[in-house]
Each structure stands twice: as C-alpha cells, then as structure tokens.
Enzyme design. Structure first.
Site, PDB file in Angstrom:
ATOM      1  N   GLU A  52      -0.218  -7.570  -5.690  1.00 53.18           N
ATOM      2  CA  GLU A  52      -1.521  -7.330  -4.663  1.00 53.18           C
ATOM      3  C   GLU A  52      -1.614  -5.817  -4.965  1.00 53.18           C
ATOM      4  O   GLU A  52      -1.249  -5.148  -5.477  1.00 53.18           O
ATOM      5  CB  GLU A  52      -0.410  -6.893  -3.333  1.00 53.18           C
ATOM      6  CG  GLU A  52       0.095  -8.434  -2.804  1.00 53.18           C
ATOM      7  CD  GLU A  52       0.646  -7.717  -1.567  1.00 53.18           C
ATOM      8  OE1 GLU A  52      -0.283  -6.878  -1.527  1.00 53.18           O
ATOM      9  OE2 GLU A  52       0.803  -8.531  -0.796  1.00 53.18           O
ATOM     10  N   ARG A  69      12.341 -10.909  14.253  1.00 55.40           N
ATOM     11  CA  ARG A  69      12.843  -9.812  14.803  1.00 55.40           C
ATOM     12  C   ARG A  69      12.318  -8.905  15.909  1.00 55.40           C
ATOM     13  O   ARG A  69      11.904  -8.513  15.613  1.00 55.40           O
ATOM     14  CB  ARG A  69      14.453  -9.029  14.307  1.00 55.40           C
ATOM     15  CG  ARG A  69      13.355  -8.231  13.277  1.00 55.40           C
ATOM     16  CD  ARG A  69      14.557  -7.277  12.396  1.00 55.40           C
ATOM     17  NE  ARG A  69      13.842  -6.162  11.474  1.00 55.40           N
ATOM     18  CZ  ARG A  69      12.822  -5.502  11.734  1.00 55.40           C
ATOM     19  NH1 ARG A  69      12.162  -4.918  12.550  1.00 55.40           N
ATOM     20  NH2 ARG A  69      12.344  -4.741  10.158  1.00 55.40           N
ATOM     21  N   LYS A  72       8.774 -12.102   0.524  1.00 54.39           N
ATOM     22  CA  LYS A  72       6.941 -12.571   0.648  1.00 54.39           C
ATOM     23  C   LYS A  72       6.721 -13.416   0.780  1.00 54.39           C
ATOM     24  O   LYS A  72       5.488 -14.337   1.128  1.00 54.39           O
ATOM     25  CB  LYS A  72       6.608 -10.887   0.653  1.00 54.39           C
ATOM     26  CG  LYS A  72       7.674  -9.771   1.860  1.00 54.39           C
ATOM     27  CD  LYS A  72       6.767  -8.779   0.918  1.00 54.39           C
ATOM     28  CE  LYS A  72       8.148  -7.215   0.577  1.00 54.39           C
ATOM     29  NZ  LYS A  72       8.379  -6.881   2.493  1.00 54.39           N
TER      30      LYS A  72
HETATM   31  P1  ADP Z   1       8.529  -3.612   3.883  1.00 52.79           P
HETATM   32  O1  ADP Z   1       8.884  -5.224   3.567  1.00 52.79           O
HETATM   33  O2  ADP Z   1       8.968  -3.390   2.493  1.00 52.79           O
HETATM   34  O3  ADP Z   1       8.025  -2.599   4.532  1.00 52.79           O
HETATM   35  P2  ADP Z   1       5.459  -4.142   3.754  1.00 52.79           P
HETATM   36  O4  ADP Z   1       4.478  -5.342   2.549  1.00 52.79           O
HETATM   37  O5  ADP Z   1       6.022  -4.461   5.580  1.00 52.79           O
HETATM   38  O6  ADP Z   1       6.908  -3.592   3.091  1.00 52.79           O
HETATM   39  O7  ADP Z   1       4.592  -2.671   3.317  1.00 52.79           O
HETATM   40  C1  ADP Z   1       5.481  -1.502   3.681  1.00 52.79           C
HETATM   41  C2  ADP Z   1       4.352  -0.624   4.456  1.00 52.79           C
HETATM   42  O8  ADP Z   1       3.709  -0.152   2.661  1.00 52.79           O
HETATM   43  C3  ADP Z   1       2.963  -0.214   5.044  1.00 52.79           C
HETATM   44  O9  ADP Z   1       3.235  -0.299   6.363  1.00 52.79           O
HETATM   45  C4  ADP Z   1       1.315  -0.480   3.860  1.00 52.79           C
HETATM   46  O10 ADP Z   1       1.373   0.900   3.860  1.00 52.79           O
HETATM   47  C5  ADP Z   1       2.284  -0.176   2.425  1.00 52.79           C
HETATM   48  N1  ADP Z   1       1.738  -1.422   1.642  1.00 52.79           N
HETATM   49  C6  ADP Z   1       2.088  -2.521   1.769  1.00 52.79           C
HETATM   50  N2  ADP Z   1       1.926  -3.277   0.749  1.00 52.79           N
HETATM   51  C7  ADP Z   1       0.233  -2.398   0.508  1.00 52.79           C
HETATM   52  C8  ADP Z   1      -0.854  -2.799  -0.476  1.00 52.79           C
HETATM   53  N3  ADP Z   1      -1.062  -3.530  -0.696  1.00 52.79           N
HETATM   54  N4  ADP Z   1      -1.541  -1.755  -0.453  1.00 52.79           N
HETATM   55  C9  ADP Z   1      -1.489  -0.976   0.165  1.00 52.79           C
HETATM   56  N5  ADP Z   1      -0.189  -0.623   0.608  1.00 52.79           N
HETATM   57  C10 ADP Z   1       0.486  -1.596   1.222  1.00 52.79           C
END
Ligand code: ADP
Length: 498
Positions: A202, A293, A118
């Site tokens: 974040e 993917r 990330k």
């Molecule tokens: P992963 O790679 O573990 O799936 P993501 O970054 O794609 O993680 O985030 C998965 C979920 O977590 C998102 O769909 C959202 O619901 C929540 N999320 C991620 N970042 C944030 C944030 N900064 N604030 C609130 N919710 C978040």
C-alpha cells in the site's frame, strides 16, 4: 428465536468481567473459564460457575477449542461470548460451536473468514464504492511486480501481511533499493506469525489519523452505525488512547464514513457488533480492515450513544431485531478512554509485570473503570499486559479532557510501571488539545525525559506557590498535595488583582 439462558465467556480479565456484568443485568446465568494462572481472578469469582481449562499458556487454556465446547456441554451452556483476542476471530471455532448446538455471540464463520484476511476483505468490498489506499489488491511474491507497483504509486510504501493483525508484519520501505530485503523480511515475519506469508503493498500515508466506525447488524438485514472513534495515539501501531467522536470529522463526513462502514458490513452479510477501520489523511478517508468482534475501546461509543453493545450482541444472537434505528442514534457529549498497560513508557513501553502493591481506582462523576485486578494481585506474564481501561464522559471534549486528567491523578498504582504518566502527558499536550495529532505522536513529541520535565515543572510551580504563601510543601499529604496552597494562592491572587 433462541432464548439464551446461560453464557460461557471464553476470555479473561477486564473483558470477561465486562461481559459477565451485562449478562447478569439480563438475568442470564454465567460460566467463566480460567487457566491455572487465573485461579483467583475476578472474573472467576464473579461468574455463577467456573471451569479450569489448563496450564497458564494460552495454547493450553484460553485457546483450547475442544475443551471449551466440552465445558459448554457439561454445564448446559447455550451461548459462548468470545470477547476480543483469543478465539474471537477464529472462524473454525465459531463453526464448531454452531455444529455443537451452541450459539457463537458474534458474526457468521464466513464473515469472520472474509474479514480476517485483508486481501479477501478488499475484494469483498470492491463492489461498493469504498475509498481504498492506493496499492495492490492481490498478493505479491515477485520483486519485479513490487518494483512496478513502487514506480506507479511512489515511495514510501508499506508492505503488509494479508493475514496480519496487532500491527505485526508491516514494513515501511522508503526507496526502491530496499524493496527486496524488506519484502523478504515481511514474508518471513508473516509466515512465522500467522502461518501465511501472503503480503501486499500500500502507499504509506505518513501522517494519518486512525478513524473507525462502530456498526451493529442483526439477522433481519438491519445494519446501523454508531458513529466514529478516533484512535490515533498509538505505540508500535497499537492504540493507547481513544475518543468519540473525533474532533476532525464534520457531520457530512460522519455520514459518509457511516455509509461506507455499513456497506463494508453489507459486503459480508454482517451480524453482531463490528468495527470498520479507516485511515484519514488531509480530509480523505481510506478503508483499512474490519474487526469482526467487540473492540477494546467500545466503551467510548457506549458513553456517547447510551447503548450497551454487549446487550445488543446478545439480543442479536437470540435472533431479535436491533433495539434502535439509525435515526435514534445521537451523539451525547464526548468520551475518552486510556488503556492502562503494565508497561514502562520510559523504557520504550516494554512490559513491566509484577505485583500491584497499591491499586486504588479513580471514582466520581463520569468515570468508568473496566479492569480485572485488585490490590495485591499479580499481573501474569502469559497474557496481554493491559491492567485496566479508564473511560470518562463529559458534556464536551474539554470537560471530558479535564475529567480524564483528574481521574488519572486519582488513580494510584504502585509496584508496576504503567502507561498512565504517558497518558497524562498526552492529555496536556497542545496538539492533543487542538486535535492536530496523528498516529506519529509518540515519534514526534514523546521522549521519556518529557515525563520528568512535566513532574519537574509541577514541582517547580508547587514550590513557588508554597514559598509565596508560606506553606511547607513537604508536609502536605501526597494526593491532595498543594490543595491548601492552591486555595491560598487563588485567594492571594484575588487580593492582588482587586
Ligand atoms: P493490524 O491489523 O495489524 O492492526 P491495520 O491495517 O489495522 O493493521 O493498521 C494498523 C495501523 O497501522 C493503523 O492504525 C495505521 O496507523 C497504520 N497503517 C496501516 N496502513 C497504513 C498505511 N497504508 N499508511 C500508513 N499507516 C498505515
């Protein structure tokens, strides 16, 4: 251009079958691989040839890179499709395949590597004007640095693992006093889950929608987007219901999101199908990550655009240019997907494996079921507990919503608890209907009793109808229960209204 004559699908279950089907339509020969737990699986029967990889555990079967390459060589395979999960986001496997003269149907190892982290992804896209959630752009290991960030952006904060995936390694911190403990937990969780303890911070966006954009890129430098999907109904930060398009995105925003997604893809010279994920809050969207993917929820995009994403992936892997241009992409109607997991929604969505004693799929107009099981089969405990994906298409959101309710009601599964009753509840919920739902839906609106309440209400209404028209409710067959009663009820209503 490299002609692909034979594809090995390095996966199992519904996604293996889904890929095999398109390969067959393209008159490409197919090879399935399987573990000892999947000897009788549908994907094994469907493919032209099949090879055993080893014992059930993924590490001894579907993750065995060398064994899979060996099978490719033995059987004269030209290309590997990794599906999702397993080796699909493994840059070293993509590289190894290429080194052995086998095409990896996916992006380059470099793109997989950059977007798999990330922080590296944030860095790669920093040259473009992509909106990001406020936070750090580098790994944090010192408490004092974390406290400083906390002061700058304010609480609540979200600690995330740079190598994270599947919702793992994320911790919400509501006040400065908890920061040290949560940081230590996140580092140890990330180290044990991903072998990499890098974390970053974040701003935690409390009520957000998950919006993602499907993109396609070819080896000639063309990158297009195929509009958004909304995947806000989640449990444990993992999706259960998805739809396309999202009802909260305006045409103007759709264009902005599409452009941002294309720029993310450009930042890593992306080829093949990929997904750029955003979170959306109060009209603004922020880049989260890119998945390099095919996504589980890709069928909703296929329904609204009419494009077979696997076919595009195979053509791109052969070196062909994209078959469509951006201006050809239109949105046709609305599509929903529900993931049918072998999980018990009444018990915190815990996996519920066992035998599918009854398994009857819904059918009819606008209904697609992607699955890998048949009645009488067992759901193995070794893998993801997803049994099937139920996808519907309608001319508009309301038609698709009612179609989904109809299809869920037709689906007959016994022997295993599934997420279907939960999904039925969601599709009838006011905030789902009006579009105001967000990723907190389960926390805010769902408790197991709701499922009983819904059943009780239906029973009650059915009981009232039966009494009014003098129908013996118990004698009606299960699945068309009260059909007769309802018909008579409408006739009765009609008469009294006249
Ligand atoms: P992963 O790679 O573990 O799936 P993501 O970054 O794609 O993680 O985030 C998965 C979920 O977590 C998102 O769909 C959202 O619901 C929540 N999320 C991620 N970042 C944030 C944030 N900064 N604030 C609130 N919710 C978040």
């Amino acid at each position: 251009m490299a002609k692909i004559n034979k594809i090995l699908v390095a996966n199992r279950g519904e996604i293996a079958l889904r890929i095999l089907r398109t390969a067959k339509e393209m008159e490409i020969k197919t090879v399935a691989v399987f573990s000892e737990a999947d000897r009788n699986a549908l994907h094994v029967r469907y493919a032209d040839e099949a090879a055993l990889l080893g014992p059930p555990a993924s590490s001894q079967s579907y993750l065995r890179e060398d064994k899979i390459i060996e099978v490719c060589k033995d059987l004269g395979v030209d290309a590997i499709h990794p599906g999702y999960g397993f080796l699909s986001e493994n840059a070293s496997f993509a590289k190894k395949s290429a080194e052995n003269g086998i095409i990896f149907i996916g992006p380059s190892p470099e793109a997989i590597k950059t977007m798999g982290n990330k922080l590296a992804a944030k860095k790669a896209v920093s040259h473009y004007d992509i909106p990001m959630v406020p936070g750090t752009d580098h790994a944090i290991s010192e408490l004092k640095d974390a406290l400083k960030i906390g002061k700058e952006i304010g609480y609540p904060l979200l600690i995330k693992a740079s190598a994270g995936g599947g919702g793992k390694g994320m911790r919400v911190v509501s006040k400065a006093a908890d920061l040290e403990e949560e940081m230590n937990r996140a580092i140890s969780e990330a180290t044990s889950a991903f072998g990499d303890g890098s974390i970053f911070i974040e701003k935690y966006i409390e009520s957000n929608k998950h919006i993602e954009v499907q993109i396609l890129g070819d080896s000639h430098g063309n990158i297009i987007h195929l509009n958004e999907r909304e995947c806000s109904i989640q449990r444990r930060h993992q999706k259960v219901i998805e739809e396309a398009p999202s009802m909260v995105i305006s045409d103007q925003q759709r264009q902005e999101l599409g452009e941002a997604a294309i720029n993310v893809a450009r930042a890593c010279n992306y080829t093949s199908a990929g997904t750029v994920e955003f979170i959306y809050d109060k009209g603004k969207f922020y880049f989260l990550e890119m998945n390099t993917r095919l996504q589980v929820e890709h069928p909703v995009t296929e329904f609204i655009t009419g494009i077979d994403l696997v076919r595009e992936q195979i053509n791109i892997a052969e070196g062909k240019p994209l078959s469509v241009r951006q201006e050809d992409i239109k949105i046709n109607g609305h599509s929903f997907e529900v993931r049918v997991y072998a999980e018990d929604p009444e018990n915190n969505f815990m996996p519920d494996v066992g035998t599918l004693s009854t398994y009857v799929r819904p059918q009819g107009p606008g209904v697609r079921v992607d699955d890998g099981f048949e009645q009488g089969m067992e759901i193995p405990i070794y893998y993801d507990p997803m049994i099937a994906k139920l996808i519907v298409h309608g001319q508009n959101r309301e038609e698709a919503r009612l179609r989904m309710l109809r299809a869920i009601e037709e689906y007959e599964i016994t022997g295993i608890k599934t997420t279907l009753p939960f999904c039925h509840y969601v599709f009838k919920h006011k905030v789902f209907i009006d579009g105001s739902f967000d990723t907190r839906f389960v926390d805010d609106y769902f408790t197991p009793e709701k499922l009983h309440q819904a059943n009780d209400e239906e029973e009650l209404i059915a009981g009232i109808i039966a009494t009014v028209v003098g129908v013996d409710k118990k004698s009606s067959p299960k699945n068309n229960k009260n059909l007769q009663a309802e018909n008579e009820y409408s006739a009765w209503r009609k008469r009294t209204n006249d």
